[in-house]
Design a protein around this motif. Sequence first.
Motif, mmCIF file in Angstrom:
data_model
loop_
_atom_site.group_PDB
_atom_site.id
_atom_site.type_symbol
_atom_site.label_atom_id
_atom_site.label_comp_id
_atom_site.label_asym_id
_atom_site.label_seq_id
_atom_site.Cartn_x
_atom_site.Cartn_y
_atom_site.Cartn_z
ATOM 1 N N SER A 76 -59.295 32.750 67.517
ATOM 2 C CA SER A 76 -59.027 34.062 66.931
ATOM 3 C C SER A 76 -58.560 35.034 68.017
ATOM 4 N N MET A 77 -59.240 35.040 69.154
ATOM 5 C CA MET A 77 -58.830 35.911 70.267
ATOM 6 C C MET A 77 -57.448 35.517 70.786
ATOM 7 N N LEU A 78 -57.193 34.216 70.897
ATOM 8 C CA LEU A 78 -55.899 33.737 71.362
ATOM 9 C C LEU A 78 -54.798 34.165 70.407
ATOM 10 N N ASP A 79 -55.040 34.060 69.121
ATOM 11 C CA ASP A 79 -54.062 34.492 68.118
ATOM 12 C C ASP A 79 -53.767 35.983 68.251
ATOM 13 N N HIS A 80 -54.813 36.772 68.458
ATOM 14 C CA HIS A 80 -54.654 38.216 68.611
ATOM 15 C C HIS A 80 -53.796 38.539 69.842
ATOM 16 N N VAL A 81 -54.056 37.871 70.948
ATOM 17 C CA VAL A 81 -53.293 38.094 72.177
ATOM 18 C C VAL A 81 -51.834 37.681 71.980
ATOM 19 N N CYS A 82 -51.618 36.558 71.310
ATOM 20 C CA CYS A 82 -50.245 36.101 71.064
ATOM 21 C C CYS A 82 -49.476 37.123 70.227
ATOM 22 N N LYS A 83 -50.130 37.707 69.247
ATOM 23 C CA LYS A 83 -49.478 38.730 68.428
ATOM 24 C C LYS A 83 -49.144 39.953 69.260
ATOM 25 N N GLN A 88 -44.934 43.141 72.174
ATOM 26 C CA GLN A 88 -44.396 43.681 73.415
ATOM 27 C C GLN A 88 -43.009 43.119 73.686
ATOM 28 N N ASP A 89 -42.811 41.827 73.406
ATOM 29 C CA ASP A 89 -41.496 41.218 73.599
ATOM 30 C C ASP A 89 -40.470 41.876 72.693
ATOM 31 N N ARG A 90 -40.845 42.174 71.459
ATOM 32 C CA ARG A 90 -39.914 42.830 70.539
ATOM 33 C C ARG A 90 -39.545 44.214 71.047
ATOM 34 N N THR A 91 -40.498 44.915 71.637
ATOM 35 C CA THR A 91 -40.227 46.248 72.168
ATOM 36 C C THR A 91 -39.228 46.160 73.307
ATOM 37 N N VAL A 92 -39.407 45.207 74.195
ATOM 38 C CA VAL A 92 -38.503 45.038 75.333
ATOM 39 C C VAL A 92 -37.118 44.650 74.838
#
Length: 131
Positions: A76-83, A88-92
């Motif tokens: 669950s934490m890994l999924d949250h971090v991936c999101k 952030q990638d979309r913002t860049v």
Amino acid sequence: MKSILLLEKQCTQGQNFFARMRDFLKEAEMEIKQVRCDEERALGRVKEITEYFHGDAAKEEAHPLRIFMVVRDFLSMLDHVCKEVSQQDRTVVGSARSFRMSATTAMANLKMYGQHARDDDDDDDEDSWSL
């Protein structure tokens, strides 16, 4: 079922029923033994996994399947971090779109860069000859 089969001696009717129940009971007992063996093997593997990742399976003896809760929380934490990283990638990428240029502008810049690069190479050649 075993207690029902004990009634067979007292009953004069339904012999076909009791015969089928005996066959069913034999098959069910074999299946139950197989399921118990599979359960022991699975719990043994869970214990191995707990020892590998958690360190001390003896501590977790009261809650042998707790390792699955730990893995669930981790995923669950890994999924949250991936999101978050994806956002952030979309913002860049979104901010980089403002730097797009037309093909003609790009070609002009490439030609200009190419000319500067040739000029620099020519300077390097002259320097190498003067030595």
